[in-house]
Structure formats: structure tokens, C-alpha cells
Design a protein around this motif. Structure first.
Motif, short mmCIF file in Angstrom:
data_model
loop_
_atom_site.label_atom_id
_atom_site.label_comp_id
_atom_site.label_asym_id
_atom_site.label_seq_id
_atom_site.Cartn_x
_atom_site.Cartn_y
_atom_site.Cartn_z
N PRO A 38 45.82 24.00 -30.78
CA PRO A 38 45.06 23.38 -31.82
C PRO A 38 44.99 25.84 -32.49
CG PRO A 38 43.15 24.53 -30.37
CD PRO A 38 44.89 23.88 -28.94
N THR A 40 45.17 28.75 -34.64
CA THR A 40 43.67 29.27 -34.85
C THR A 40 42.64 29.17 -36.04
OG1 THR A 40 45.85 30.92 -34.81
CG2 THR A 40 43.27 32.06 -35.34
N PRO A 41 41.38 29.58 -35.52
CA PRO A 41 40.16 29.26 -35.69
C PRO A 41 40.18 30.26 -36.98
CG PRO A 41 39.52 29.09 -33.70
CD PRO A 41 41.41 30.09 -34.15
N LEU A 42 39.94 29.41 -38.21
CA LEU A 42 39.53 29.94 -39.63
C LEU A 42 38.92 31.93 -39.72
CD1 LEU A 42 38.48 27.85 -42.51
CD2 LEU A 42 41.24 28.52 -41.61
N ASP A 43 38.26 31.53 -38.79
CA ASP A 43 37.55 32.74 -38.38
C ASP A 43 38.14 33.83 -37.69
OD1 ASP A 43 36.85 32.19 -36.57
OD2 ASP A 43 34.71 32.30 -35.73
N GLN A 44 39.50 33.93 -37.15
CA GLN A 44 40.00 34.38 -36.66
C GLN A 44 41.39 35.15 -37.00
OE1 GLN A 44 40.22 33.10 -32.53
NE2 GLN A 44 38.29 32.92 -31.89
N HIS A 53 45.89 31.51 -46.39
CA HIS A 53 45.03 30.40 -46.53
C HIS A 53 44.74 30.59 -47.88
CE1 HIS A 53 40.85 28.03 -45.78
NE2 HIS A 53 42.19 26.95 -44.65
N ARG A 67 44.45 21.33 -41.38
CA ARG A 67 44.07 21.09 -39.93
C ARG A 67 43.79 20.00 -39.22
NH1 ARG A 67 42.44 25.83 -37.88
NH2 ARG A 67 43.20 27.77 -39.00
N THR A 128 49.97 30.43 -38.03
CA THR A 128 48.79 29.56 -37.15
C THR A 128 48.02 28.60 -36.61
OG1 THR A 128 46.81 30.26 -38.95
CG2 THR A 128 47.98 32.02 -38.38
#
Length: 129
Positions: A38, A40-44, A53, A67, A128
């Protein structure tokens, strides 16, 4: 003798159908094993990736999903660098993605005036996905 051949022919056909079904099922199962990781999470995201982004949301999201899979007006960019080739068939690398952004391709318009820093941020974000 003819009856024996007819029975053998039926058994052969049945066996062939079972083998075909088994092979198809095996291919289906194996194809599911090659899923990509998946995004990378946005908060990472790093600061550079976060800026990429933001750029994506304001300049690319009208035509491309980032996404989720499936096309919008253009192809999804989910896992764009996790596959060997872009949807166009070109190698999935920074040079080809940059060329596509700057010069366009098929229905994608060219963006020759993209700021180099914005482009680097966008590429970092696309990695990402």
C-alpha cells in the motif's frame, strides 16, 4: 470397440476439462499473490513528499487517482513506481515520468513550465504510492 473408444474419449475430455479448471484456478490464486504494497500513509510522508502531495492535489488529481486503482480521466498513479512499466509502456523511472509531465503524452497535456522544485517534490510523492 467403438463403445470403448467413446467412453475413453469422454474420460479424456472430462480429464482435460478438470486439468484446465485446475490450472485456471492456480493462475488466479498466484496472480493475487503479486499485489503491491500500500502507499505510504499521508501522516508518514517527509516534508518534501507532503509538498509533492499538495502539488498532486492541485495539479494532477483532476485526472489521476493517487490512492485508489482504476482510471479517472487518466490512469491511476497508485503503485506507479512499483511496476516495471508506466501505463504507456515506457519504463517506470523518473526520466520517463518527468518527460511525460513536461511534454505530455496522448491525452495528457504538457506542463513545460513546471517549477523544478515542484517537479522533484511531485516525483518524491509519486514514489510513495
Amino acid at each position: 470397440m467403438e463403445r470403448k473408444q467413446a467412453v475413453s474419449s469422454k474420460q479424456f475430455t472430462r480429464g482435460l476439462l478438470l486439468l484446465t479448471a485446475y490450472c485456471s484456478l492456480l493462475l488466479f490464486v498466484l496472480a493475487g499473490c503479486h499485489s503491491t504494497p500500500p502507499p505510504t500513509p499521508l501522516d508518514q510522508l517527509t516534508p518534501q513528499q507532503s509538498l509533492g502531495h499538495q502539488y498532486f492535489q492541485s495539479h494532477c488529481a483532476q485526472c489521476h487517482y493517487d490512492r485508489q486503482s482504476g482510471p479517472l480521466h487518466g490512469p491511476s498513479l497508485l503503485s506507479v513506481y512499483k511496476k516495471p512499466y508506466l501505463p504507456s509502456g515506457a519504463p517506470a523511472n523518473d526520466d520517463r515520468v518527468t518527460a511525460t509531465i513536461l511534454h505530455g503524452h496522448n491525452m495528457m497535456p504538457a506542463s513545460p513550465n513546471t517549477d523544478p522544485t515542484d517537479l522533484q517534490n511531485l516525483l518524491a510523492y509519486l514514489h510513495t504510492l
